[in-house]
Design a protein around this motif. Sequence first.
Motif, PDB file in Angstrom:
ATOM      1  N   LYS A  11      26.605  23.967  39.005  1.00  0.00           N
ATOM      2  CA  LYS A  11      27.004  22.981  38.006  1.00  0.00           C
ATOM      3  C   LYS A  11      27.040  21.595  38.643  1.00  0.00           C
ATOM      4  O   LYS A  11      27.439  21.439  39.790  1.00  0.00           O
ATOM      5  CB  LYS A  11      28.381  23.300  37.444  1.00  0.00           C
ATOM      6  CG  LYS A  11      28.425  24.557  36.624  1.00  0.00           C
ATOM      7  CD  LYS A  11      29.828  24.785  36.074  1.00  0.00           C
ATOM      8  CE  LYS A  11      29.875  26.071  35.286  1.00  0.00           C
ATOM      9  NZ  LYS A  11      31.217  26.322  34.750  1.00  0.00           N
ATOM     10  N   SER A  12      26.618  20.604  37.884  1.00  0.00           N
ATOM     11  CA  SER A  12      26.655  19.218  38.347  1.00  0.00           C
ATOM     12  C   SER A  12      27.298  18.352  37.279  1.00  0.00           C
ATOM     13  O   SER A  12      27.135  18.605  36.089  1.00  0.00           O
ATOM     14  CB  SER A  12      25.243  18.706  38.620  1.00  0.00           C
ATOM     15  OG  SER A  12      24.646  19.437  39.645  1.00  0.00           O
ATOM     16  N   TYR A  13      28.021  17.333  37.709  1.00  0.00           N
ATOM     17  CA  TYR A  13      28.682  16.404  36.809  1.00  0.00           C
ATOM     18  C   TYR A  13      28.330  14.992  37.227  1.00  0.00           C
ATOM     19  O   TYR A  13      28.246  14.696  38.418  1.00  0.00           O
ATOM     20  CB  TYR A  13      30.201  16.592  36.849  1.00  0.00           C
ATOM     21  CG  TYR A  13      30.629  18.000  36.537  1.00  0.00           C
ATOM     22  CD1 TYR A  13      30.790  18.412  35.215  1.00  0.00           C
ATOM     23  CD2 TYR A  13      30.861  18.914  37.546  1.00  0.00           C
ATOM     24  CE1 TYR A  13      31.173  19.710  34.915  1.00  0.00           C
ATOM     25  CE2 TYR A  13      31.246  20.218  37.256  1.00  0.00           C
ATOM     26  CZ  TYR A  13      31.395  20.611  35.938  1.00  0.00           C
ATOM     27  OH  TYR A  13      31.760  21.896  35.641  1.00  0.00           O
ATOM     28  N   PHE A  14      28.129  14.127  36.258  1.00  0.00           N
ATOM     29  CA  PHE A  14      27.813  12.735  36.534  1.00  0.00           C
ATOM     30  C   PHE A  14      28.748  11.842  35.732  1.00  0.00           C
ATOM     31  O   PHE A  14      29.161  12.202  34.636  1.00  0.00           O
ATOM     32  CB  PHE A  14      26.361  12.424  36.130  1.00  0.00           C
ATOM     33  CG  PHE A  14      25.352  13.216  36.889  1.00  0.00           C
ATOM     34  CD1 PHE A  14      24.830  12.733  38.072  1.00  0.00           C
ATOM     35  CD2 PHE A  14      24.948  14.457  36.433  1.00  0.00           C
ATOM     36  CE1 PHE A  14      23.896  13.475  38.784  1.00  0.00           C
ATOM     37  CE2 PHE A  14      24.013  15.200  37.134  1.00  0.00           C
ATOM     38  CZ  PHE A  14      23.485  14.710  38.307  1.00  0.00           C
ATOM     39  N   GLN A  34      30.425  15.708  46.620  1.00  0.00           N
ATOM     40  CA  GLN A  34      30.492  14.556  45.729  1.00  0.00           C
ATOM     41  C   GLN A  34      29.761  13.391  46.370  1.00  0.00           C
ATOM     42  O   GLN A  34      30.001  13.052  47.531  1.00  0.00           O
ATOM     43  CB  GLN A  34      31.949  14.160  45.472  1.00  0.00           C
ATOM     44  CG  GLN A  34      32.092  12.966  44.564  1.00  0.00           C
ATOM     45  CD  GLN A  34      33.548  12.586  44.323  1.00  0.00           C
ATOM     46  OE1 GLN A  34      34.465  13.199  44.843  1.00  0.00           O
ATOM     47  NE2 GLN A  34      33.754  11.554  43.536  1.00  0.00           N
ATOM     48  N   LEU A  35      28.849  12.793  45.615  1.00  0.00           N
ATOM     49  CA  LEU A  35      28.208  11.557  46.039  1.00  0.00           C
ATOM     50  C   LEU A  35      28.963  10.402  45.417  1.00  0.00           C
ATOM     51  O   LEU A  35      29.220  10.390  44.217  1.00  0.00           O
ATOM     52  CB  LEU A  35      26.752  11.506  45.584  1.00  0.00           C
ATOM     53  CG  LEU A  35      25.773  12.395  46.312  1.00  0.00           C
ATOM     54  CD1 LEU A  35      24.386  12.272  45.679  1.00  0.00           C
ATOM     55  CD2 LEU A  35      25.706  12.052  47.786  1.00  0.00           C
ATOM     56  N   VAL A  36      29.307   9.419  46.235  1.00  0.00           N
ATOM     57  CA  VAL A  36      29.976   8.217  45.756  1.00  0.00           C
ATOM     58  C   VAL A  36      29.029   7.057  46.022  1.00  0.00           C
ATOM     59  O   VAL A  36      28.626   6.828  47.164  1.00  0.00           O
ATOM     60  CB  VAL A  36      31.319   7.981  46.474  1.00  0.00           C
ATOM     61  CG1 VAL A  36      31.947   6.678  46.034  1.00  0.00           C
ATOM     62  CG2 VAL A  36      32.257   9.155  46.248  1.00  0.00           C
ATOM     63  N   ILE A  37      28.657   6.365  44.964  1.00  0.00           N
ATOM     64  CA  ILE A  37      27.776   5.205  45.085  1.00  0.00           C
ATOM     65  C   ILE A  37      28.637   3.963  44.885  1.00  0.00           C
ATOM     66  O   ILE A  37      29.188   3.753  43.811  1.00  0.00           O
ATOM     67  CB  ILE A  37      26.640   5.271  44.053  1.00  0.00           C
ATOM     68  CG1 ILE A  37      25.835   6.558  44.255  1.00  0.00           C
ATOM     69  CG2 ILE A  37      25.754   4.030  44.175  1.00  0.00           C
ATOM     70  CD1 ILE A  37      24.841   6.843  43.150  1.00  0.00           C
TER      71      ILE A  37
END
Length: 70
Positions: A11-14, A34-37
């Motif tokens: 599962k992925s969340y944006f 988690q990627l934080v931009i």
Amino acid sequence: SETVTLPFPLKSYFGDVVYPPGGGLATRKQENYQLVILHSGQMTVWVNDERIVVPSPRVCILYPGYIERF
């Protein structure tokens, strides 16, 4: 037939989050990757009580299993 186990959830969340200066997120256990931009400003994140200051622009990855707060 062979079973393959992936090291990450399927599962992925944006989403977007904008914090005002001095704003933050309470302490939590990171359950997933988690990627934080970071587009502008800077971010201070504590990972297992280690303070990390991140200037923009940057992309950071947070790993599961750590205690974090912003």
